[in-house]
Design a protein around this motif. Structure first.
Motif, PDB file in Angstrom:
ATOM      1  N   SER A 117       0.848  -1.192   0.000  1.00  0.00           N
ATOM      2  CA  SER A 117       0.000   0.000   0.000  1.00  0.00           C
ATOM      3  C   SER A 117       0.884   1.243   0.000  1.00  0.00           C
ATOM      4  CB  SER A 117      -0.902   0.011   1.236  1.00  0.00           C
ATOM      5  OG  SER A 117      -1.483   1.302   1.380  1.00  0.00           O
ATOM      6  N   ILE A 118       0.472   2.257  -0.778  1.00  0.00           N
ATOM      7  CA  ILE A 118       1.283   3.480  -0.860  1.00  0.00           C
ATOM      8  C   ILE A 118       1.092   4.355   0.372  1.00  0.00           C
ATOM      9  CG2 ILE A 118       1.298   3.437  -3.383  1.00  0.00           C
ATOM     10  CD1 ILE A 118      -0.619   5.980  -3.112  1.00  0.00           C
ATOM     11  N   SER A 119       0.114   4.032   1.207  1.00  0.00           N
ATOM     12  CA  SER A 119       0.010   4.720   2.488  1.00  0.00           C
ATOM     13  C   SER A 119      -0.399   3.733   3.560  1.00  0.00           C
ATOM     14  CB  SER A 119      -1.022   5.845   2.449  1.00  0.00           C
ATOM     15  OG  SER A 119      -1.160   6.343   3.761  1.00  0.00           O
ATOM     16  N   ALA A 120       0.518   3.446   4.461  1.00  0.00           N
ATOM     17  CA  ALA A 120       0.193   2.522   5.549  1.00  0.00           C
ATOM     18  C   ALA A 120      -0.541   3.250   6.659  1.00  0.00           C
ATOM     19  CB  ALA A 120       1.470   1.894   6.095  1.00  0.00           C
ATOM     20  N   GLU A 121      -0.087   4.492   6.985  1.00  0.00           N
ATOM     21  CA  GLU A 121      -0.688   5.162   8.149  1.00  0.00           C
ATOM     22  C   GLU A 121      -0.759   6.682   8.043  1.00  0.00           C
ATOM     23  OE1 GLU A 121       1.688   4.362  11.646  1.00  0.00           O
ATOM     24  OE2 GLU A 121       3.453   5.371  10.811  1.00  0.00           O
ATOM     25  N   HIS A 122      -0.019   7.309   7.163  1.00  0.00           N
ATOM     26  CA  HIS A 122      -0.028   8.783   7.133  1.00  0.00           C
ATOM     27  C   HIS A 122      -1.172   9.355   6.300  1.00  0.00           C
ATOM     28  CE1 HIS A 122       4.601   8.815   8.019  1.00  0.00           C
ATOM     29  NE2 HIS A 122       3.875   8.458   9.060  1.00  0.00           N
ATOM     30  N   GLY A 123      -1.751   8.545   5.436  1.00  0.00           N
ATOM     31  CA  GLY A 123      -2.834   9.029   4.583  1.00  0.00           C
ATOM     32  C   GLY A 123      -2.311   9.485   3.223  1.00  0.00           C
ATOM     33  N   LEU A 124      -3.188  10.137   2.474  1.00  0.00           N
ATOM     34  CA  LEU A 124      -2.859  10.516   1.092  1.00  0.00           C
ATOM     35  C   LEU A 124      -2.653  12.016   0.947  1.00  0.00           C
ATOM     36  CD1 LEU A 124      -5.542   8.221  -0.577  1.00  0.00           C
ATOM     37  CD2 LEU A 124      -3.079   7.854  -0.666  1.00  0.00           C
ATOM     38  N   GLY A 125      -3.544  12.797   1.574  1.00  0.00           N
ATOM     39  CA  GLY A 125      -3.425  14.257   1.536  1.00  0.00           C
ATOM     40  C   GLY A 125      -3.247  14.781   0.132  1.00  0.00           C
ATOM     41  N   LEU A 126      -2.307  15.701  -0.008  1.00  0.00           N
ATOM     42  CA  LEU A 126      -1.973  16.221  -1.335  1.00  0.00           C
ATOM     43  C   LEU A 126      -0.811  15.433  -1.920  1.00  0.00           C
ATOM     44  CD1 LEU A 126      -2.336  18.358  -3.533  1.00  0.00           C
ATOM     45  CD2 LEU A 126      -0.841  19.866  -2.218  1.00  0.00           C
ATOM     46  N   ALA A 127       0.083  14.976  -1.043  1.00  0.00           N
ATOM     47  CA  ALA A 127       1.315  14.317  -1.489  1.00  0.00           C
ATOM     48  C   ALA A 127       1.037  13.131  -2.406  1.00  0.00           C
ATOM     49  CB  ALA A 127       2.108  13.856  -0.269  1.00  0.00           C
ATOM     50  N   LYS A 128      -0.024  12.366  -2.115  1.00  0.00           N
ATOM     51  CA  LYS A 128      -0.251  11.137  -2.881  1.00  0.00           C
ATOM     52  C   LYS A 128      -1.518  11.209  -3.718  1.00  0.00           C
ATOM     53  CE  LYS A 128       2.075   8.938   0.880  1.00  0.00           C
ATOM     54  NZ  LYS A 128       1.917   8.075   2.047  1.00  0.00           N
ATOM     55  N   LYS A 129      -2.011  12.416  -3.890  1.00  0.00           N
ATOM     56  CA  LYS A 129      -3.237  12.632  -4.662  1.00  0.00           C
ATOM     57  C   LYS A 129      -3.184  11.947  -6.036  1.00  0.00           C
ATOM     58  CE  LYS A 129      -5.292  16.673  -7.011  1.00  0.00           C
ATOM     59  NZ  LYS A 129      -6.695  16.810  -6.629  1.00  0.00           N
ATOM     60  N   GLU A 130      -2.047  12.064  -6.691  1.00  0.00           N
ATOM     61  CA  GLU A 130      -1.933  11.547  -8.063  1.00  0.00           C
ATOM     62  C   GLU A 130      -1.689  10.039  -8.108  1.00  0.00           C
ATOM     63  OE1 GLU A 130      -2.509  13.393 -10.607  1.00  0.00           O
ATOM     64  OE2 GLU A 130      -2.701  15.185  -9.343  1.00  0.00           O
ATOM     65  N   PHE A 131      -1.539   9.411  -6.942  1.00  0.00           N
ATOM     66  CA  PHE A 131      -1.042   8.035  -6.962  1.00  0.00           C
ATOM     67  C   PHE A 131      -1.987   7.006  -6.341  1.00  0.00           C
ATOM     68  CE2 PHE A 131       2.542  11.034  -6.745  1.00  0.00           C
ATOM     69  CZ  PHE A 131       3.082  10.803  -8.008  1.00  0.00           C
ATOM     70  N   ILE A 132      -3.175   7.433  -5.969  1.00  0.00           N
ATOM     71  CA  ILE A 132      -4.108   6.540  -5.283  1.00  0.00           C
ATOM     72  C   ILE A 132      -4.356   5.249  -6.079  1.00  0.00           C
ATOM     73  CG2 ILE A 132      -6.141   7.786  -6.182  1.00  0.00           C
ATOM     74  CD1 ILE A 132      -7.572   7.164  -3.512  1.00  0.00           C
ATOM     75  N   GLN A 133      -4.300   5.359  -7.411  1.00  0.00           N
ATOM     76  CA  GLN A 133      -4.587   4.182  -8.254  1.00  0.00           C
ATOM     77  C   GLN A 133      -3.552   3.067  -8.102  1.00  0.00           C
ATOM     78  OE1 GLN A 133      -3.624   7.126  -9.307  1.00  0.00           O
ATOM     79  NE2 GLN A 133      -1.991   6.918 -10.818  1.00  0.00           N
ATOM     80  N   TYR A 134      -2.408   3.372  -7.478  1.00  0.00           N
ATOM     81  CA  TYR A 134      -1.430   2.303  -7.246  1.00  0.00           C
ATOM     82  C   TYR A 134      -1.885   1.368  -6.114  1.00  0.00           C
ATOM     83  CZ  TYR A 134       1.835   4.519 -10.424  1.00  0.00           C
ATOM     84  OH  TYR A 134       2.428   5.024 -11.546  1.00  0.00           O
ATOM     85  N   SER A 135      -2.831   1.837  -5.299  1.00  0.00           N
ATOM     86  CA  SER A 135      -3.290   0.991  -4.193  1.00  0.00           C
ATOM     87  C   SER A 135      -4.783   0.692  -4.233  1.00  0.00           C
ATOM     88  CB  SER A 135      -2.994   1.657  -2.849  1.00  0.00           C
ATOM     89  OG  SER A 135      -1.640   1.545  -2.547  1.00  0.00           O
ATOM     90  N   ARG A 136      -5.527   1.466  -5.023  1.00  0.00           N
ATOM     91  CA  ARG A 136      -6.977   1.252  -5.070  1.00  0.00           C
ATOM     92  C   ARG A 136      -7.420   1.135  -6.518  1.00  0.00           C
ATOM     93  NH1 ARG A 136      -8.775  -0.158  -0.009  1.00  0.00           N
ATOM     94  NH2 ARG A 136      -8.498   1.504   1.495  1.00  0.00           N
ATOM     95  N   SER A 137      -8.306   0.186  -6.787  1.00  0.00           N
ATOM     96  CA  SER A 137      -8.766  -0.026  -8.158  1.00  0.00           C
ATOM     97  C   SER A 137      -9.679   1.128  -8.590  1.00  0.00           C
ATOM     98  CB  SER A 137      -9.541  -1.334  -8.242  1.00  0.00           C
ATOM     99  OG  SER A 137     -10.748  -1.192  -7.514  1.00  0.00           O
ATOM    100  N   GLU A 138      -9.918   1.168  -9.885  1.00  0.00           N
ATOM    101  CA  GLU A 138     -10.805   2.204 -10.437  1.00  0.00           C
ATOM    102  C   GLU A 138     -12.188   2.134  -9.783  1.00  0.00           C
ATOM    103  OE1 GLU A 138     -12.146   3.087 -14.869  1.00  0.00           O
ATOM    104  OE2 GLU A 138     -10.097   2.325 -14.737  1.00  0.00           O
ATOM    105  N   THR A 139     -12.646   0.897  -9.562  1.00  0.00           N
ATOM    106  CA  THR A 139     -13.958   0.721  -8.931  1.00  0.00           C
ATOM    107  C   THR A 139     -13.977   1.340  -7.536  1.00  0.00           C
ATOM    108  OG1 THR A 139     -14.036  -1.402 -10.041  1.00  0.00           O
ATOM    109  CG2 THR A 139     -15.692  -1.031  -8.346  1.00  0.00           C
ATOM    110  N   MET A 140     -12.917   1.070  -6.777  1.00  0.00           N
ATOM    111  CA  MET A 140     -12.874   1.583  -5.398  1.00  0.00           C
ATOM    112  C   MET A 140     -12.786   3.109  -5.376  1.00  0.00           C
ATOM    113  SD  MET A 140     -13.185  -1.043  -3.609  1.00  0.00           S
ATOM    114  CE  MET A 140     -12.867  -0.476  -1.958  1.00  0.00           C
ATOM    115  N   VAL A 141     -11.982   3.664  -6.272  1.00  0.00           N
ATOM    116  CA  VAL A 141     -11.865   5.131  -6.320  1.00  0.00           C
ATOM    117  C   VAL A 141     -13.209   5.724  -6.746  1.00  0.00           C
ATOM    118  CG1 VAL A 141     -10.680   7.085  -7.398  1.00  0.00           C
ATOM    119  CG2 VAL A 141      -9.376   5.047  -6.763  1.00  0.00           C
TER     120      VAL A 141
END
Ligand code: FAD
Ligand code: MLT
Ligand code: ZN
Length: 564
Positions: free
Chosen positions: A518-542
């Motif tokens: 997972s690209i975020s274990a505990e800190h969350g996504l915030g702005l830093a990982k905004k562009e990268f959520i798809q590396y850990s969550r499928s299109e359906t989940m997003v």
């Protein structure tokens, strides 16, 4: 009065086991040939009870002084982000409304009708000095009704809102990007009730984590979360980020411990789910959406949480190990032999410890360097039983040459020094200018390879040197919550540079996704990982997340520009 500590078995037991535990960094105890187990919690007199992690303040105030005005505006470092033109700018009339609702000049920082730049800066910039917004008004309500009136007004007038707790978040979620109104929870800081039989605490979201823990400690309980920023972060922020911290291994996540919460939706609706029951199977568990939601659908105003019994016997050991394979073996043995008393198993590589020593000036506990270090904490109710278990474990890992060297804390101050070697890494990582932080879940066998590959990457691209000031990267360090398969990869830099970021992203995220991490274990996504959520969550989940966001926040005023 019972003895403050109990002497553990003599050192010769460990000598039989092929090596010795040294006390190199610590004053030798009396008698020198003995290990002493840590004195029972609550019985020591030298310092006020704390959580067992270090009492060193890693809060925003304690970091090296770098003028906030030198931090680049997020709007400039993310030129692709554009201010949403639907949103209105805050006017003097809006400020007059907020002032009327809040009823106190202390509850508002008004940079709209006057110059309040200096006062606003701390609310606009984050702990890493990496993100900087341009908000002109900070609101500090002290009741849920005030939060409700403010949000309703903002929603109707299309004024975007950035919820803010202690502003210790590490992903750029806690500060505005443009001119969002900051709604800071610091004045909502009352503890409402604590049930000494069940261990259930009900408190405002703005209570500082350390204060919550101190409160329950007086009754023999522990807040089921502890982390380095505990002197500044708020329990509402902890819930909003689903923070993990140092003892998730033992106490579990916020998703399990939070029993209920009160929150306010953008339209002013008060979500009244401040349940204090352990079991409540009555339909959808909607509170879970606010836990880890990072302020994207509403503002958490109160929480109810189950606190476990505080353990009277706490021990901390710090080991040196020759390889990552040995670290895994030590973890396996710790689970087998320490089982129910194991409360933390933390990993630090040699680079992270060297960086900590260099930045803090502290001496490391072991005399000679080792490629890896582990910190193990046990917490139990019976000192004799725990010491026996710990000794058997230590003898085993030394005898089998899993662990090369180590120390066990003798008293509260040594215990804190050992924890400081682990907790101090965050601050040390950015001590030389800044830090690129990656907080990742990776299956244990692969966990450390990422750090090695990342280091090789910077060695070969010529961007790293610990002496040459012209190179942006100072060092690459790895540490984290081994017990939760959670690696923190930190790239310590002299300055933030796009070239470094490009070498890291999306490479790190691809690496993690390939291993089903997972690209975020505990800190969350915030702005830093905004562009990268798809590396850990499928299109359906997003897609489902976006649908939910629309239901709760149809105007998109809550924490805009962030991950959703
Ligand atoms: P903030 O930083 O103010 O906000 C974080 C996010 O939550 C933002 O998106 C914000 O909008 C939202 N938010 C805050 N309050 C509310 C609310 N009441 N309602 C709705 N949304 C809200 N994190 C870990 O998980 N584990 C660690 O071990 C850890 N160690 C840390 C050590 C240091 C030295 C530092 C500086 C940070 C550490 N963190 C760690 C990160 C951080 O402390 C946590 O994420 C913490 O939970 C944030 O709490 P906060 O009150 O500071 O929230
Ligand atoms: C930690 O475990 O120390 C925290 O998550 C903070 C960090 O990674 O810097
Ligand atoms: Zn962490």
């Amino acid at each position: 009065m019972p003895p403050l500590h109990r002497l553990a078995p003599p050192l010769r037991c460990l000598r039989l086991a092929n090596s010795t535990f040294q006390r190199s960094a610590f004053p030798r105890p009396t008698p020198p040939a003995f290990f002493r187990a840590h004195q029972p919690r609550g019985q020591h007199t030298e310092a006020a009870p704390t959580t067992s992690a270090s009492s060193v303040d890693h809060s925003p105030q304690s970091q090296p002084d770098r003028p906030q005005s030198k931090i680049t505006y997020t709007a400039d470092s993310y030129p692709n982000l554009k201010r949403d033109s639907r949103f209105k700018e805050v006017t003097a009339d809006d400020v007059a409304f907020f002032r009327e609702v809040l009823g106190s000049d202390n509850a508002i920082i008004d940079g709209v009708t006057k110059d309040a730049s200096d006062d606003l800066e701390a609310f606009n910039s984050d702990w890493m000095k990496k993100y900087r917004g341009q908000c002109k008004v900070v609101l500090k309500p002290d009741t849920t009704e005030q939060v409700s009136r403010i949000l309703k007004y903002c929603n109707e007038n299309l004024l975007p809102v950035n919820p803010q707790g202690g502003n210790t978040g590490l992903v750029g979620g806690s500060v505005p990007v443009f001119d969002e109104v900051v709604l800071n929870l610091s004045r909502m800081n009352s503890i409402h009730s604590f049930d000494e039989v069940s261990g259930i605490l009900v408190a405002d979201a703005g209570v500082i984590l350390q204060a919550a823990d101190d409160h329950v400690a007086e009754k023999g309980y522990i807040f089921p979360l502890d982390l380095g920023a505990k002197g500044s972060c708020q329990i509402g922020g902890n819930v909003a980020t689903n923070a993990g911290g140092l003892r998730l291994l033992r106490y579990g996540s916020m998703h399990g411990n939070i029993l209920g919460l009160e929150a306010v939706l953008p339209d002013g609706t008060i979500v009244d789910d401040l349940c204090t029951l352990r079991k409540n199977n009555t339909g959808y568990d909607l509170k879970q959406l606010f836990i880890g939601g990072e302020g994207s659908i509403g503002i958490i105003t109160k929480i109810s949480i189950l606190c476990p019994q505080r353990s009277p016997a706490v021990n901390v050991a710090y080991f040196g190990l020759s390889s990552y394979a040995k670290v895994q073996q030590a973890f396996r043995e710790a689970k087998i032999q320490l089982s129910e008393i194991l409360s933390a198993f933390e990993l630090m590589d040699s680079q992270s410890q060297a960086l900590y020593a260099r930045a803090s000036g502290a001496r490391l506990p072991l005399e000679s360097p080792h490629p890896f270090y582990c910190l193990i904490e046990t917490s139990g109710s019976n000192t004799d039983h725990d010491s026996e278990k710990l000794t058997t474990f230590l003898e085993h890992v030394m005898g089998e040459e899993i662990v090369a060297d180590g120390v066990v804390a003798d008293n509260e101050s040594q215990l804190q020094s050992l924890w400081a070697c682990r907790e101090g890494i965050s601050e040390a990582s950015q001590h030389f200018g800044g830090v690129y932080k990656y907080d990742l879940s990776i299956p244990l066998p692969d966990l450390y390879s990422l750090v090695e590959e990342c280091r090789e990457r910077f060695q070969s691209n010529g961007l790293m040197s610990d002496t040459d000031e012209s190179k942006p990267v100072f060092d690459v360090v790895g540490y984290g919550h081994m017990g939760d398969s959670n690696l923190h990869l930190n790239v310590a830099v002299r300055r933030y540079e796009k070239e470094v970021e490009k070498a890291l992203e999306p490479w790190v995220y691809e690496w993690v996704a390939q291993r089903k991490g997972s690209i975020s274990a505990e800190h969350g996504l915030g702005l830093a990982k905004k562009e990268f959520i798809q590396y850990s969550r499928s299109e359906t989940m997003v897609g489902l997340m976006k649908q939910l966001k629309k239901v709760y926040d149809p105007n998109g005023i809550m924490n805009p520009y962030k991950y959703i």
